[in-house]
Design an enzyme around this catalytic site. Structure first.
Site: not given
Length: 310
Positions: A7, A9, A12, A102, A186, A269
């Site tokens: 990708g 986006g 990226g 993540n 994280k 997500e």
């Protein structure tokens, strides 16, 4: 070194664009519509660190130009299965897969597909978005990715080369000898932020203004910490102090991207960030009442969204 980025986006496009700008051999794997736009307009980055418009290499099939030395994944977790299918032809005997997702579940999924040795740990801290024109907008002062061997051993040659390329590109970060702990740290923070922001429909500072807001945030942080500790990755008091301080800034406008997606009626997500933390807690016999409440809320949202689209 040949780098394939899935990708073009927000993340990226920004990271790959900076790598390409500095002379790295970068190819973007994109869909037909994005491919046409990139060939017509170039990859456009508007950034606090300098704007750039540049022609980049693209392919619409990972079978083109491969195998690659590095495959960089910057997809959302709910697109992981289709992402794996898309990049699989690019993965050869000596390819290293660097996911910038993540949570932790994606590592198990990728390892099952490509083999444990090919998959390393990675994460991104890049404040970017893509506008309707397909331009990458970087408005924050930070842009960093980090990656490393999951067992903490010295980095393989491909990661050392990627580290040098990242440093040359001006993107912060690079090799991280303790990448799995950083991923857990994280995840604890993000899981807490996503769960509380989505459940209470507000920014971090808004939640802290509620009578029980800060107490709920700190309870939720501790639920995540217990899960991390059970997995052998307790952040320690210093790490927890950092996480807590980030989440308890009075007046903070910081909001989980998951809430933005939810408010737009988009996919979220939920299972990867919140659900998987709960699943690991259950296996370890750890109670997560706050996370369970938030996850149930997100599941109801997803069920309603699916009915609307049916």
């Amino acid at each position: 070194m040949k780098i394939l980025i899935l990708g073009a986006g927000a993340i990226g496009g920004y990271v790959g664009g900076r790598l390409h700008q500095s002379g790295a051999d970068v190819t973007f794997l994109v869909r037909d519509k994005r491919n046409e736009a990139l060939k017509r307009d170039g990859l456009v980055i508007r950034s606090t660190k300098g704007d750039v418009t540049q022609k980049v290499k693209t392919v619409t099939s990972a079978a083109e130009g491969g195998p690659y030395d590095i495959v960089l994944l910057t997809c959302k977790a709910y697109d992981l299965d289709s992402a794996i299918d898309a990049v699989a032809p690019a993965v050869g005997a000596n390819t290293t897969v660097v996911p910038l997702l993540n949570g932790m579940r994606h590592i198990d999924v990728l390892s099952a597909k490509f083999g444990d040795a090919k998959v390393v740990g990675g994460l991104a801290r890049v404040g970017v978005a893509m506008n309707d024109k397909g331009e990458i907008l970087h408005t924050s002062p930070f842009a960093a990715i980090s990656f490393g061997e999951r067992d903490g051993k010295p980095a393989r040659a491909a990661l050392a080369e990627l580290d040098a390329a990242i440093k040359k590109s001006g993107v912060d970060g690079g090799l991280n000898a303790n990448i799995i702990q950083d991923l857990w740290d994280k995840w604890i923070m993000l899981c807490t932020l996503a769960a509380t922001c989505c459940l209470m429909r507000g920014a971090s500072g808004d939640i802290l203004e509620a009578d029980e807001g800060q107490a709920i945030v700190l309870e939720t942080v501790d639920e995540g910490r217990k899960v991390a500790a059970a997995a052998g990755h307790d952040p320690g008091e210093k790490g927890m102090a950092t996480i807590r301080s980030f989440l308890t800034v009075k007046g903070s406008k910081f909001t989980a991207s998951m809430l933005h997606d939810l408010e737009k009626g988009a996919m979220v997500e939920a299972d990867h960030i919140v659900g998987d933390m709960i699943a690991r807690a259950k296996k370890a016999g750890i109670a997560t009442p706050n996370l369970r409440m938030a996850h149930a809320h997100l599941q109801v949202y997803l069920a309603q969204r699916a009915r609307r689209k049916a």
